[in-house]
Every structure is written in C-alpha cells, then in structure tokens.
Design a protein around this motif. Structure first.
Motif, PDB file in Angstrom:
ATOM      1  N   GLY A  90      26.213  22.289 -90.175  1.00  8.97           N
ATOM      2  CA  GLY A  90      24.771  22.483 -90.127  1.00  8.97           C
ATOM      3  C   GLY A  90      24.361  23.882 -89.718  1.00  8.97           C
ATOM      4  N   THR A  91      25.142  24.875 -90.130  1.00 10.40           N
ATOM      5  CA  THR A  91      24.828  26.269 -89.775  1.00 10.40           C
ATOM      6  C   THR A  91      23.959  26.889 -90.863  1.00 10.40           C
ATOM      7  OG1 THR A  91      26.826  26.585 -88.448  1.00 10.40           O
ATOM      8  CG2 THR A  91      25.822  28.559 -89.397  1.00 10.40           C
ATOM      9  N   LYS A  92      22.820  27.429 -90.446  1.00 11.10           N
ATOM     10  CA  LYS A  92      21.922  28.076 -91.402  1.00 11.10           C
ATOM     11  C   LYS A  92      22.368  29.512 -91.614  1.00 11.10           C
ATOM     12  CE  LYS A  92      17.313  28.604 -92.994  1.00 11.10           C
ATOM     13  NZ  LYS A  92      17.809  27.973 -94.229  1.00 11.10           N
ATOM     14  N   PHE A  93      22.582  29.868 -92.873  1.00 12.28           N
ATOM     15  CA  PHE A  93      23.044  31.221 -93.205  1.00 12.28           C
ATOM     16  C   PHE A  93      21.970  32.048 -93.904  1.00 12.28           C
ATOM     17  CE2 PHE A  93      26.890  28.547 -93.244  1.00 12.28           C
ATOM     18  CZ  PHE A  93      27.665  29.230 -92.324  1.00 12.28           C
ATOM     19  N   ASP A  94      21.060  31.389 -94.590  1.00 14.65           N
ATOM     20  CA  ASP A  94      20.073  32.088 -95.424  1.00 14.65           C
ATOM     21  C   ASP A  94      18.858  32.478 -94.586  1.00 14.65           C
ATOM     22  OD1 ASP A  94      18.768  33.164 -97.580  1.00 14.65           O
ATOM     23  OD2 ASP A  94      17.988  31.244 -98.305  1.00 14.65           O
ATOM     24  N   TRP A  95      19.042  33.486 -93.736  1.00 15.38           N
ATOM     25  CA  TRP A  95      17.955  33.931 -92.873  1.00 15.38           C
ATOM     26  C   TRP A  95      17.212  35.088 -93.505  1.00 15.38           C
ATOM     27  CZ3 TRP A  95      16.204  31.222 -88.920  1.00 15.38           C
ATOM     28  CH2 TRP A  95      17.056  30.314 -88.277  1.00 15.38           C
ATOM     29  N   THR A  96      15.887  34.938 -93.633  1.00 15.55           N
ATOM     30  CA  THR A  96      15.011  36.027 -94.046  1.00 15.55           C
ATOM     31  C   THR A  96      13.897  36.119 -92.999  1.00 15.55           C
ATOM     32  OG1 THR A  96      13.559  34.558 -95.308  1.00 15.55           O
ATOM     33  CG2 THR A  96      15.442  35.534 -96.490  1.00 15.55           C
ATOM     34  N   GLU A  97      13.170  37.225 -93.004  1.00 12.89           N
ATOM     35  CA  GLU A  97      12.072  37.369 -92.032  1.00 12.89           C
ATOM     36  C   GLU A  97      11.045  36.257 -92.206  1.00 12.89           C
ATOM     37  OE1 GLU A  97      10.448  41.177 -90.748  1.00 12.89           O
ATOM     38  OE2 GLU A  97      11.820  42.142 -92.166  1.00 12.89           O
ATOM     39  N   GLU A  98      10.724  35.958 -93.453  1.00 17.34           N
ATOM     40  CA  GLU A  98       9.730  34.910 -93.735  1.00 17.34           C
ATOM     41  C   GLU A  98      10.213  33.550 -93.225  1.00 17.34           C
ATOM     42  OE1 GLU A  98       7.287  33.110 -97.591  1.00 17.34           O
ATOM     43  OE2 GLU A  98       9.095  34.297 -97.901  1.00 17.34           O
ATOM     44  N   GLN A  99      11.489  33.241 -93.531  1.00 16.79           N
ATOM     45  CA  GLN A  99      12.081  31.972 -93.104  1.00 16.79           C
ATOM     46  C   GLN A  99      12.126  31.886 -91.574  1.00 16.79           C
ATOM     47  OE1 GLN A  99      13.528  29.447 -95.105  1.00 16.79           O
ATOM     48  NE2 GLN A  99      13.944  28.269 -93.251  1.00 16.79           N
ATOM     49  N   ALA A 100      12.512  32.971 -90.936  1.00 17.18           N
ATOM     50  CA  ALA A 100      12.635  32.984 -89.477  1.00 17.18           C
ATOM     51  C   ALA A 100      11.277  32.782 -88.806  1.00 17.18           C
ATOM     52  CB  ALA A 100      13.261  34.298 -89.023  1.00 17.18           C
ATOM     53  N   LEU A 101      10.251  33.433 -89.327  1.00 18.29           N
ATOM     54  CA  LEU A 101       8.916  33.275 -88.754  1.00 18.29           C
ATOM     55  C   LEU A 101       8.427  31.837 -88.903  1.00 18.29           C
ATOM     56  CD1 LEU A 101       7.221  36.600 -89.907  1.00 18.29           C
ATOM     57  CD2 LEU A 101       7.543  35.850 -87.549  1.00 18.29           C
ATOM     58  N   LYS A 102       8.713  31.249 -90.047  1.00 17.76           N
ATOM     59  CA  LYS A 102       8.325  29.856 -90.294  1.00 17.76           C
ATOM     60  C   LYS A 102       9.011  28.919 -89.299  1.00 17.76           C
ATOM     61  CE  LYS A 102       8.826  26.265 -93.821  1.00 17.76           C
ATOM     62  NZ  LYS A 102       9.486  25.948 -95.100  1.00 17.76           N
ATOM     63  N   GLU A 103      10.318  29.100 -89.120  1.00 17.98           N
ATOM     64  CA  GLU A 103      11.081  28.252 -88.196  1.00 17.98           C
ATOM     65  C   GLU A 103      10.628  28.482 -86.752  1.00 17.98           C
ATOM     66  OE1 GLU A 103      13.297  25.946 -88.851  1.00 17.98           O
ATOM     67  OE2 GLU A 103      13.720  26.281 -90.971  1.00 17.98           O
ATOM     68  N   SER A 104      10.403  29.753 -86.394  1.00 15.10           N
ATOM     69  CA  SER A 104      10.076  30.071 -85.002  1.00 15.10           C
ATOM     70  C   SER A 104       8.719  29.518 -84.595  1.00 15.10           C
ATOM     71  CB  SER A 104      10.126  31.584 -84.776  1.00 15.10           C
ATOM     72  OG  SER A 104       9.105  32.242 -85.493  1.00 15.10           O
ATOM     73  N   LYS A 105       7.795  29.418 -85.542  1.00 11.53           N
ATOM     74  CA  LYS A 105       6.462  28.888 -85.231  1.00 11.53           C
ATOM     75  C   LYS A 105       6.507  27.409 -84.848  1.00 11.53           C
ATOM     76  CE  LYS A 105       3.766  32.214 -87.889  1.00 11.53           C
ATOM     77  NZ  LYS A 105       3.099  32.512 -89.172  1.00 11.53           N
ATOM     78  N   MET A 106       7.582  26.733 -85.228  1.00  8.07           N
ATOM     79  CA  MET A 106       7.728  25.321 -84.886  1.00  8.07           C
ATOM     80  C   MET A 106       8.171  25.137 -83.426  1.00  8.07           C
ATOM     81  SD  MET A 106       9.611  24.269 -88.443  1.00  8.07           S
ATOM     82  CE  MET A 106       9.952  22.570 -88.032  1.00  8.07           C
ATOM     83  N   LEU A 107       8.571  26.226 -82.787  1.00  9.94           N
ATOM     84  CA  LEU A 107       9.073  26.148 -81.410  1.00  9.94           C
ATOM     85  C   LEU A 107       7.955  26.418 -80.410  1.00  9.94           C
ATOM     86  CD1 LEU A 107      12.534  27.921 -81.807  1.00  9.94           C
ATOM     87  CD2 LEU A 107      11.991  25.493 -81.983  1.00  9.94           C
ATOM     88  N   ASN A 108       6.885  25.673 -80.539  1.00  5.28           N
ATOM     89  CA  ASN A 108       5.738  25.812 -79.650  1.00  5.28           C
ATOM     90  C   ASN A 108       5.763  24.687 -78.621  1.00  5.28           C
ATOM     91  OD1 ASN A 108       3.001  25.210 -78.659  1.00  5.28           O
ATOM     92  ND2 ASN A 108       2.360  26.892 -79.998  1.00  5.28           N
ATOM     93  N   PRO A 109       5.943  25.017 -77.337  1.00  5.44           N
ATOM     94  CA  PRO A 109       6.084  23.975 -76.310  1.00  5.44           C
ATOM     95  C   PRO A 109       4.929  22.972 -76.284  1.00  5.44           C
ATOM     96  CG  PRO A 109       6.603  26.129 -75.399  1.00  5.44           C
ATOM     97  CD  PRO A 109       6.046  26.367 -76.757  1.00  5.44           C
ATOM     98  N   ASP A 110       3.697  23.481 -76.381  1.00  6.21           N
ATOM     99  CA  ASP A 110       2.534  22.588 -76.313  1.00  6.21           C
ATOM    100  C   ASP A 110       2.493  21.639 -77.507  1.00  6.21           C
ATOM    101  OD1 ASP A 110       1.706  23.757 -73.935  1.00  6.21           O
ATOM    102  OD2 ASP A 110       0.543  25.300 -74.976  1.00  6.21           O
ATOM    103  N   ALA A 111       2.814  22.171 -78.680  1.00  2.00           N
ATOM    104  CA  ALA A 111       2.813  21.331 -79.881  1.00  2.00           C
ATOM    105  C   ALA A 111       3.898  20.261 -79.795  1.00  2.00           C
ATOM    106  CB  ALA A 111       3.013  22.208 -81.125  1.00  2.00           C
ATOM    107  N   ILE A 112       5.071  20.634 -79.269  1.00  2.00           N
ATOM    108  CA  ILE A 112       6.167  19.665 -79.132  1.00  2.00           C
ATOM    109  C   ILE A 112       5.791  18.573 -78.133  1.00  2.00           C
ATOM    110  CG2 ILE A 112       8.531  19.388 -78.256  1.00  2.00           C
ATOM    111  CD1 ILE A 112       9.205  22.050 -79.638  1.00  2.00           C
TER     112      ILE A 112
END
Length: 228
Positions: A99-121
């Motif tokens: 389950g290792t993600k290899f296809d990292w792009t700036e767009e992809q990273a920003l999308k994934e990182s926005k999901m890591l919001n403590p209040d939303a979780i």
C-alpha cells in the motif's frame, strides 16, 4: 536469526504489527521502531519529511548493528524503506512494500493533505480520532499537519522518482485491490521500473493495515522470503 524491520505508515503505529509477530519471530529477530512524532515520540522541531525518516532508519540500523536487513513497510513505511535502500544498498537483503503510494505530484499531495484536518476528522470520523488519540496521545492534532507537510514535500520533491533503477535488491511491491489511496497502475509502474521486483495484488484488501488479513499477507511474505 536474520533481522526484519517492520515500518508503519504515516499516522500509524508499530502495534498494528502485533498479529504478525508470533509467526514472523519464528524466522526473524523482529524490530518495530516508531517514526518520530508517532506513539509517545516527539514531533521534531524541524518538521517531518521522508529524508528525516530515512535518517532515523539509518540511525536505528547503526545503533543496533543491523546488517543484511529484511524490510517490510506499510504505506509511507515502504517509501522510506526504498529511500533507505537507495542510500544503503549493501545493508539490505530485500524489501516488501504494501500500500505504498509512489505517484506523488503537488496537486495530489495538496488534495491528500487537506483531508488531514483535525476538526473535520473529529466531526466526520470520530472513531478514527479516538484511534489517533489512543496511539499518539493529545499531540495527534499536531501530528496531522506535520504529516500533511510531509505529503506536500513529497509532491514537490519525490526522492524515488527517476531513481528506481538504482535499487538492485529484491523488492516485492504489494497493493490491495480495494486500496482507495494507491492504484494498481502506479504499483505496476514501479514494479516494472525496479530491476529485481515482483508484484502482488491482494484480493479483497483495503489500504489500512488493520484491514489486511494476516493469513494472506503472511503467505505472500513466506513465498517471497522462501520461509517454510
């Protein structure tokens, strides 16, 4: 006995490997280090990135005099394992990633990182918030943005991109057929670019380590490492 290091993923914990220790310890001396910021370890003042975690793995091997190491890495742990192999090929026997993600792009990273919001979780997935707090204590809310920064850094400077051909050791790339973060296609692409690799797609398997069936994963490990 040979040494096996089990590397957890981002926001993960070494206790996810507990179901595997009984079997694997028949063949290996098993190590389950924690990356900084996880569990009871402190979040580094300088922040978190894959280079930092690769250095931590390097230091762990030096301090414990580990050579000819077998490595298994889940998600980010697999990425760090391959980064370590690029810098220390003489110290590694072989690697399995899951389950290792290899296809990292700036767009992809920003999308994934926005999901890591403590209040939303806390609001949308309170059970996950409880798990994070049980594993990492009250600092889980600070760990999330630190991991988000790691993802953004990966998107800007993916260290494995264009360097996979340097990794000559045996590698088993594994991905679950129901992984919603990692595609079979990107796993296959990496498998094709590694000089000495195998590919396994695990059936009925999602991304989280606790959703993986231990019997299935252990069978693939035993096959790749010729354990009997």
């Amino acid at each position: 006995m040979p040494n096996l290091i089990l590397l957890h993923g981002a926001l993960g914990h070494s206790d996810i490997f507990n179901p595997y220790l009984g079997t694997l310890s028949q063949y290996f001396t098993v190590h389950t280090p924690l990356f900084s910021g996880h569990g009871e370890t402190e979040i580094p003042a300088e922040g978190i990135n894959t280079e930092k975690y690769t250095e931590e793995l390097t230091l762990y091997c030096k301090e414990n005099n580990l050579t000819d190491v077998f490595l298994f890495g889940h998600s980010m742990g697999g990425y760090v394992a391959l980064c370590y192999a690029m810098k220390n090929p003489e110290n590694i026997n072989s690697i399995i990633t899951l389950g290792t993600k290899f296809d990292w792009t700036e767009e992809q990273a920003l999308k994934e990182s926005k999901m890591l919001n403590p209040d939303a979780i806390l609001e949308k997935v309170p059970k996950y918030a409880q798990l994070l707090e049980s594993q990492h204590g009250q600092k889980w809310k600070q760990l999330l943005p630190a991991i988000a920064d790691l993802m953004v850094d990966l998107g800007k400077n993916p260290p494995l991109k264009n360097n996979l051909t340097e990794i000559q050791i045996p590698v088993q790339i594994m991905v679950g057929d129901q992984d919603n973060m990692v595609t079979i296609e990107e796993s296959m692409d990496v498998y094709r670019n590694l000089p000495n690799a195998k590919l396994a797609v695990l059936p009925n398997t999602k991304h989280p380590m606790d959703k993986v069936r231990p019997s299935l994963l252990l069978d693939v490990m035993k096959d790749f490492w010729n354990l009997s």
